[in-house]
Scaffold this active site. Structure first.
Site, mmCIF file in Angstrom:
data_model
loop_
_atom_site.group_PDB
_atom_site.id
_atom_site.type_symbol
_atom_site.label_atom_id
_atom_site.label_comp_id
_atom_site.label_asym_id
_atom_site.label_seq_id
_atom_site.Cartn_x
_atom_site.Cartn_y
_atom_site.Cartn_z
ATOM 1 C CG ASN A 1 10.322 -1.804 -6.403
ATOM 2 O OD1 ASN A 1 10.757 -2.684 -7.146
ATOM 3 N ND2 ASN A 1 10.208 -1.952 -5.113
ATOM 4 C CD GLU B 1 13.310 0.550 -2.311
ATOM 5 O OE1 GLU B 1 14.382 0.307 -1.722
ATOM 6 O OE2 GLU B 1 12.248 -0.043 -2.062
ATOM 7 C CB CYS C 1 5.201 1.878 -7.107
ATOM 8 S SG CYS C 1 4.854 2.235 -5.380
ATOM 9 C CD GLU D 1 2.429 -1.209 -8.665
ATOM 10 O OE1 GLU D 1 3.597 -0.818 -8.453
ATOM 11 O OE2 GLU D 1 1.711 -1.723 -7.785
ATOM 12 C CB CYS E 1 0.780 1.719 -3.086
ATOM 13 S SG CYS E 1 1.322 3.089 -4.121
ATOM 14 C CB CYS F 1 0.211 2.713 -8.022
ATOM 15 S SG CYS F 1 1.997 2.879 -7.815
HETATM 16 N N1 THU Z 1 6.055 -1.012 -4.159
HETATM 17 C C1 THU Z 1 5.778 -1.153 -5.490
HETATM 18 O O1 THU Z 1 6.650 -0.978 -6.346
HETATM 19 N N2 THU Z 1 4.508 -1.485 -5.838
HETATM 20 C C2 THU Z 1 3.528 -1.827 -4.958
HETATM 21 O O2 THU Z 1 2.440 -2.175 -5.382
HETATM 22 C C3 THU Z 1 3.793 -1.777 -3.517
HETATM 23 C C4 THU Z 1 5.074 -1.153 -3.110
HETATM 24 C C5 THU Z 1 7.440 -0.724 -3.778
HETATM 25 C C6 THU Z 1 7.726 0.629 -3.199
HETATM 26 C C7 THU Z 1 8.984 0.362 -2.423
HETATM 27 O O3 THU Z 1 10.104 0.417 -3.307
HETATM 28 C C8 THU Z 1 8.835 -1.074 -1.957
HETATM 29 O O4 THU Z 1 7.853 -1.644 -2.794
HETATM 30 C C9 THU Z 1 8.415 -1.224 -0.494
HETATM 31 O O5 THU Z 1 7.278 -0.481 -0.217
#
Ligand code: THU
Length: 129
Positions: A42, A44, A53, A55, A86, A89
Site C-alpha cells: 500500500n 499513501e 491498497c 492488492e 477491501c 480491490c
Molecule cells: N489496505 C490495503 O492495502 N489492503 C487491504 O486489504 C486493506 C487496507 C491499506 C489501505 C491503507 O493504506 C491502509 O491499509 C489502512 O486502511
C-alpha cells in the site's frame, strides 16, 4: 507455485509499504496464470483519499505488463485476524478473474483460503452493463 511461497512473497512486499498516515502496512502477491508473480504494497499520501491498497498495486503492475488472467492472490498484514481485501480491490480483481483464489494472511503466518466469488457475492460485472 505453492501457497506458502506466495504468502511469503506478500509478506516480503509489505516491507516497502509507504504508510506514514495509517501505520498499517499491507503486502500482496498476485500469481498469474502463466506462473509469473507481481507483488505490491500500500502507498499513501497526504491527501488521504489517494491511498492505493497493496492488492491493487500488484494488480496494476501485472495488468500494465500485459497480464490479464490470474490464479491466486495472497494478501497479508501484521494483524491478529486474517487480512482480507477491501471492497474496491475485490471489485477490481473480479474484473479480471472472477474465479481467483484469495489467501488471507495474518501476523503469525497462518492464513485462510477463499474464492473471490465468496468474498464478493452477486458481483457487478460487464455482463450487467
Ligand atoms: N489496505 C490495503 O492495502 N489492503 C487491504 O486489504 C486493506 C487496507 C491499506 C489501505 C491503507 O493504506 C491502509 O491499509 C489502512 O486502511
Amino acid at each position: 507455485m505453492d501457497d506458502m511461497t506466495l504468502l511469503r512473497m506478500a509478506h516480503d512486499a509489505m516491507k516497502n509499504a509507504y504508510v506514514p498516515y495509517s501505520n498499517f502496512p499491507v503486502g500482496a502477491a498476485l500469481l498469474c496464470e502463466d506462473g509469473s508473480v507481481y507483488t505490491g504494497c500500500n502507498v499513501e499520501g497526504a491527501s488521504y483519499g489517494n491511498a492505493i491498497c497493496a492488492e491493487r498495486t500488484a494488480l496494476c503492475k501485472a495488468v500494465s505488463e500485459g497480464k490479464r488472467r490470474f490464479d491466486t492472490l495472497a494478501v497479508t498484514a501484521n494483524t491478529e485476524d486474517f487480512c482480507t481485501p477491501c471492497g474496491i480491490c475485490r471489485q477490481m480483481l473480479y474484473e479480471f478473474s472472477p474465479d481467483l483464489r484469495v489467501l488471507c494472511g495474518s501476523r503469525d503466518g497462518s492464513h485462510t483460503v477463499h474464492s473471490l466469488k465468496e468474498l464478493l457475492p452477486c458481483a457487478f460485472s460487464a455482463k450487467d452493463l
